[in-house]
Scaffold this motif. Structure first.
Motif, PDB file in Angstrom:
ATOM      1  N   ASN A  86       0.578  -1.137   0.257  1.00  0.00           N
ATOM      2  CA  ASN A  86       0.067  -0.150   0.083  1.00  0.00           C
ATOM      3  C   ASN A  86       0.833   1.254   0.022  1.00  0.00           C
ATOM      4  O   ASN A  86       0.455   2.460  -0.464  1.00  0.00           O
ATOM      5  N   TYR A  87       2.088   0.940   0.581  1.00  0.00           N
ATOM      6  CA  TYR A  87       3.032   2.387   0.559  1.00  0.00           C
ATOM      7  C   TYR A  87       3.336   2.594  -0.772  1.00  0.00           C
ATOM      8  O   TYR A  87       3.513   3.788  -1.286  1.00  0.00           O
TER       9      TYR A  87
ATOM     10  N   ALA B 277       0.603   3.811  -3.052  1.00  0.00           N
ATOM     11  CA  ALA B 277       0.179   5.053  -2.735  1.00  0.00           C
ATOM     12  C   ALA B 277       1.081   6.175  -3.378  1.00  0.00           C
ATOM     13  O   ALA B 277       0.560   7.085  -3.997  1.00  0.00           O
ATOM     14  N   ALA B 278       2.306   5.647  -3.359  1.00  0.00           N
ATOM     15  CA  ALA B 278       3.321   6.961  -3.812  1.00  0.00           C
ATOM     16  C   ALA B 278       3.397   6.819  -5.329  1.00  0.00           C
ATOM     17  O   ALA B 278       3.207   7.761  -6.180  1.00  0.00           O
TER      18      ALA B 278
ATOM     19  N   LEU C 237       0.673   6.169  -7.210  1.00  0.00           N
ATOM     20  CA  LEU C 237      -0.409   6.588  -7.923  1.00  0.00           C
ATOM     21  C   LEU C 237      -0.200   8.276  -7.710  1.00  0.00           C
ATOM     22  O   LEU C 237      -0.518   8.981  -8.769  1.00  0.00           O
ATOM     23  N   GLN C 238       0.225   8.794  -6.584  1.00  0.00           N
ATOM     24  CA  GLN C 238       0.123  10.323  -6.552  1.00  0.00           C
ATOM     25  C   GLN C 238       1.163  10.552  -7.380  1.00  0.00           C
ATOM     26  O   GLN C 238       1.009  11.842  -7.959  1.00  0.00           O
ATOM     27  N   ASN C 239       2.359  10.038  -7.751  1.00  0.00           N
ATOM     28  CA  ASN C 239       3.267  10.695  -8.733  1.00  0.00           C
ATOM     29  C   ASN C 239       2.821  10.586 -10.073  1.00  0.00           C
ATOM     30  O   ASN C 239       3.558  11.025 -11.065  1.00  0.00           O
TER      31      ASN C 239
ATOM     32  N   TYR D   1      -3.132  10.173  -9.685  1.00  0.00           N
ATOM     33  CA  TYR D   1      -4.359   9.488  -8.933  1.00  0.00           C
ATOM     34  C   TYR D   1      -3.826   9.532  -7.565  1.00  0.00           C
ATOM     35  O   TYR D   1      -2.834   9.897  -6.986  1.00  0.00           O
ATOM     36  N   LYS D   2      -4.863   9.041  -6.858  1.00  0.00           N
ATOM     37  CA  LYS D   2      -4.692   8.795  -5.411  1.00  0.00           C
ATOM     38  C   LYS D   2      -5.406   7.539  -4.763  1.00  0.00           C
ATOM     39  O   LYS D   2      -6.454   7.145  -5.470  1.00  0.00           O
ATOM     40  N   ILE D   3      -5.018   7.088  -3.584  1.00  0.00           N
ATOM     41  CA  ILE D   3      -5.790   6.121  -3.014  1.00  0.00           C
ATOM     42  C   ILE D   3      -7.001   6.918  -2.309  1.00  0.00           C
ATOM     43  O   ILE D   3      -6.872   7.590  -1.313  1.00  0.00           O
ATOM     44  N   PRO D   4      -8.359   6.302  -2.533  1.00  0.00           N
ATOM     45  CA  PRO D   4      -9.425   7.167  -1.920  1.00  0.00           C
ATOM     46  C   PRO D   4      -9.532   6.975  -0.429  1.00  0.00           C
ATOM     47  O   PRO D   4      -8.924   6.045   0.115  1.00  0.00           O
TER      48      PRO D   4
ATOM     49  N   GLN E 108     -12.095   5.437 -10.823  1.00  0.00           N
ATOM     50  CA  GLN E 108     -10.959   6.448 -11.179  1.00  0.00           C
ATOM     51  C   GLN E 108     -10.741   6.268 -12.606  1.00  0.00           C
ATOM     52  O   GLN E 108     -10.135   6.885 -13.392  1.00  0.00           O
TER      53      GLN E 108
END
Length: 511
Positions: free
Chosen positions: A44-45, A48-49, A51-53, A56-59, A93
């Motif tokens: 998950n870490y 998360a990184a 997708l953010q880069n 996108y993002k984890i809801p 998404q």
């Protein structure tokens, strides 16, 4: 919203499809169930990184992920891409109309780029069997997976490419390989050639017989006699692998992640583990079982240099694989079987000092010391080695000769003809392809002796005190010698030559 995405897990050399169910509901939390290991729990870490880069993002909702079948242990970081796409599809998404038609695997870096995975070939084979449209995986593994026909394989470098493929319909580049063309094109010749070996004609003859019948062989001689040099050249005279053998071998190497940007293996493997190897590393196993050196040398050669230096326990675990040509590893919850049909080539010095009982040698050892050194190798293991041969140092006259020896190409032609005779002989039998694989029943059928040969073998058995297994080995080697000569019936010459190749059975061979 509930979404299903598909990945795969490898057990032994076979893959099992894993259904990743992602459910997003009201609340807060990230729950990953279905027996994931620590590498998957940490995903998950990375997700998360990544997708953010990539925008996108984890809801920030309650995310429940189940990896089914839930009672099967999942391991490794190769599910990162699968989980990331499941989360994005479940949170709307990205569009997910066709996502269930693909097997998706890949380890994510924090910038969204993809790292190679293990076991791409078994996963692709399973995906094709189960009717999936395609397989999306890292580019480094694409050639390996593309070996499988009737399956679209897409190699990707970044998660962004996969997201655009599903969300915007941006096409991915399909990796296409003509398996047969690739295989036959890369049947080039290995770097080691028998023409480099000066002298040692009798040893070359032994190696030819071993290659023709798939026999295990042990070379005994002082340092510098050429044991390792000869062993390294053995794969160059083995017949080329068939397409089926190449697939089998590639599958095993794929499981341990040794196939990268390579596609189908066309050269027979040659494995030479160091004598400090553990028994688990040799036969396979571990908490999460992996193939060992004997499985990695399947359809090829396993070379054990300085055999008495290996731990006795390590050598003893080879007994069963040498007979059954497979390794079964049992755990409380599951059992995996790895194929291990390999040629064992071993070398050893005759004594701790390395030299025969020769007063002119730099380091001399008494016959008692030599016997003690040899006793490190058990009789049952030596019984399973068909050919024992002494390697003597090459005299200066031979070393200084300009004339080159016979090349591997010429020897390989004779070996291939002998193997074809054996293939035809055993075509009705499922698990027997060459003489070394014959069982007692087949030996009785294909190695019939005339009275003269029987008397010769009886005399040798009584004088050398040979075991029943050694008797069978002599007959197998004699059968190969006859095949190389193109003769149907065994005769005294074949038997007497085969008896010569049991050096360690002869009393006083050291003196």
């Amino acid at each position: 919203m509930l979404t299903k995405v598909y990945g795969s897990a490898v057990f032994g050399v076979e893959a099992t499809t894993i259904t990743v169910e992602v459910n997003i509901d009201k609340g807060i939390g990230y729950h990953l169930v279905g027996l994931p290991d620590n590498a998957i729990k940490e995903s998950n870490y990375r997700i998360a990184a990544a997708l953010q880069n990539n925008g996108y993002k984890i809801p920030g909702k309650k995310i429940t992920i189940n990896m089914a079948p839930a009672d099967l242990r999942k391991e490794g970081s190769a599910y990162d891409l699968t989980l990331a796409l499941g989360i994005l599809a479940a949170s709307s998404q990205i569009k997910s109309e066709n996502i269930e038609k693909y097997i998706i695997m890949g380890e994510l870096s924090l910038d969204g780029s993809l790292q190679p995975i293990k076991g791409a070939l078994p996963i692709a084979i399973k995906a094709q069997e189960e009717g999936f449209t395609g397989f999306i995986l890292p580019t480094a593994n694409a050639k390996e997976a593309a070996i499988v026909g009737d399956l679209k394989v897409y190699g990707v470098d970044n998660i962004k490419q996969v997201l655009e493929f599903f969300d915007q319909g941006v096409p991915l580049e399909q990796t296409i390989i003509d398996t047969r063309e690739e295989f036959y094109k890369s049947l080039d010749f290995p770097e080691f050639d028998f023409s480099d070996v000066k002298g040692q004609e009798s040893i070359k003859r032994c190696m030819e017989i071993a290659a023709a019948g798939g026999h295990n062989i042990i070379l005994i001689g002082p340092p510098g006699a050429g044991k390792t040099m000869l062993a390294k050249r053995l794969p160059s005279i083995l017949p080329p692998m068939t397409l089926h053998e190449a697939l089998e071998t590639t599958k095993i190497h794929s499981v341990v992640g040794k196939i990268k940007n390579m596609g189908l293996m066309s050269q027979r493997p040659f494995r030479s583990p160091h004598h400090t190897i553990s028994d688990v590393a040799l036969v396979g196993g571990g908490a999460y079982p992996q193939p060992g050196e004997i499985s990695l040398s399947h359809n090829g050669v396993l070379f054990l240099d300085e055999l008495p230096e290996f731990k006795r326990g390590v050598l003893e675990v080879m007994r069963q694989p040498l007979e059954d040509r497979e390794v079964t590893i049992s755990r409380a919850r599951f059992t995996v079987t790895y194929p291990s049909s390999f040629m064992l080539v071993a070398s050893m010095n005759p004594s701790p000092g390395g030299y025969f009982n020769d007063p002119d040698a730099p380091v001399t050892s008494s016959p008692a010391e030599m016997q003690r050194y040899l006793s490190k190798i058990s009789g049952p293991l030596l019984d399973r080695i068909d050919i024992h041969i002494e390697v003597t140092p090459v005299p200066f006259e031979k070393l200084s000769e300009e004339r080159k020896g016979e090349s591997s190409v010429d020897i390989r032609k004779r070996v291939t003809v002998a193997r074809e005779i054996q293939t035809k002989r055993f075509q009705e039998l499922e698990n027997v392809h060459y003489n070394a694989q014959m069982n007692t029943k087949q030996i009785r059928e294909y190695c019939k002796l005339d009275d003269k040969s029987k008397a010769l073998l009886k005399n040798a058995m009584e004088r050398l005190n040979l075991s029943a297994r050694a008797y069978d080995r002599i007959l197998k080697v004699a059968r190969t010698i006859a095949d190389l000569a193109g003769e149907q019936a065994l005769n005294g010459n074949h038997i007497s030559e085969a008896i010569q190749y049991r050096s360690l059975d002869r009393e006083g061979w050291l003196g």
